[in-house]
Design a protein around this motif. Sequence first.
Motif, mmCIF file in Angstrom:
data_model
loop_
_atom_site.group_PDB
_atom_site.id
_atom_site.type_symbol
_atom_site.label_atom_id
_atom_site.label_comp_id
_atom_site.label_asym_id
_atom_site.label_seq_id
_atom_site.Cartn_x
_atom_site.Cartn_y
_atom_site.Cartn_z
ATOM 1 N N TRP A 1 -126.516 17.241 -2.017
ATOM 2 C CA TRP A 1 -125.215 17.750 -3.276
ATOM 3 C C TRP A 1 -125.458 19.109 -3.673
ATOM 4 O O TRP A 1 -124.654 19.743 -3.949
ATOM 5 N N ASN B 1 -116.754 17.293 -11.386
ATOM 6 C CA ASN B 1 -115.811 16.705 -10.652
ATOM 7 C C ASN B 1 -115.361 17.547 -9.882
ATOM 8 O O ASN B 1 -114.637 16.301 -9.180
ATOM 9 N N ASN C 1 -117.470 15.107 -7.024
ATOM 10 C CA ASN C 1 -116.235 14.048 -6.545
ATOM 11 C C ASN C 1 -114.893 14.424 -5.557
ATOM 12 O O ASN C 1 -114.620 12.589 -5.444
ATOM 13 N N TYR D 1 -113.797 12.293 -2.583
ATOM 14 C CA TYR D 1 -112.692 11.068 -2.817
ATOM 15 C C TYR D 1 -111.879 11.556 -1.709
ATOM 16 O O TYR D 1 -111.249 11.332 -0.849
#
Length: 246
Positions: free
Chosen positions: A26, A232, A235, A239
Amino acid sequence: MFPDEIDPFKLVNFLKQELQFKSLCWQILQQQAIENAASERGVAVTPEEIQAECDRLRLEKRLEKAADTLAWLAEQMASTDDLEQGIHNRLLSQKLAEHLFARDVEKVFNQNKLNFDRLLLYQIVVDKPGLALELFYQIQDREISFFEAAYLYEIDDQRRKKCGCEGHIDRWSLHPELAIVAWSAKPGDVNRPIQTEQGFHLLRVEQFIPAQLTPDIYQEILNGMFQDWLMNEINYLLYNRSQVSA
């Protein structure tokens, strides 16, 4: 040096076994997102800024000579390039946060002032209801001061040494029942004992501190906005990768 003896596969397995692998991945994704966004917006770190931070770090670590710095880096199994790159990454993160959100901090502060009110709180926590009630009456009757009672009976060693001082806290840092009492109290008053899972609490509010946009609160708001944005971005990045590989 012994890192050469460590198989990368074993290193990855160890991180997984210690439940640290996801956290490390991360952090790498965060840095990638920061670098992408900074490049797109023309945000950069200068060599002068890196040098200034190096000098500050050397002063903090009391590394007076270049040889001292090299010896310290050797202990950390890092090079000067590693040090400068790490400093670059941290400064880039800070500059990007400022670039994205500095102009919005005051607006967020004004919209959420209640969240940034503070109070100076003292408290005594004991483990017996009878003792808590006895102390409450003794304090009320001036047979003992709140601070003396905290020094004698507080169950938390660190708070006992500070005569019950909890410090400056916001309304969300307390157990809900304690917060209701504290934020409706008059400075100097002591409440009847309140029970929580920690024990039986006697509270004394010393001072209410209305919200002010101090440097610390400014940084707190800025960091919060930046971390939300970063979440965000990651993510979105994950995605897009999943869509490409699908």
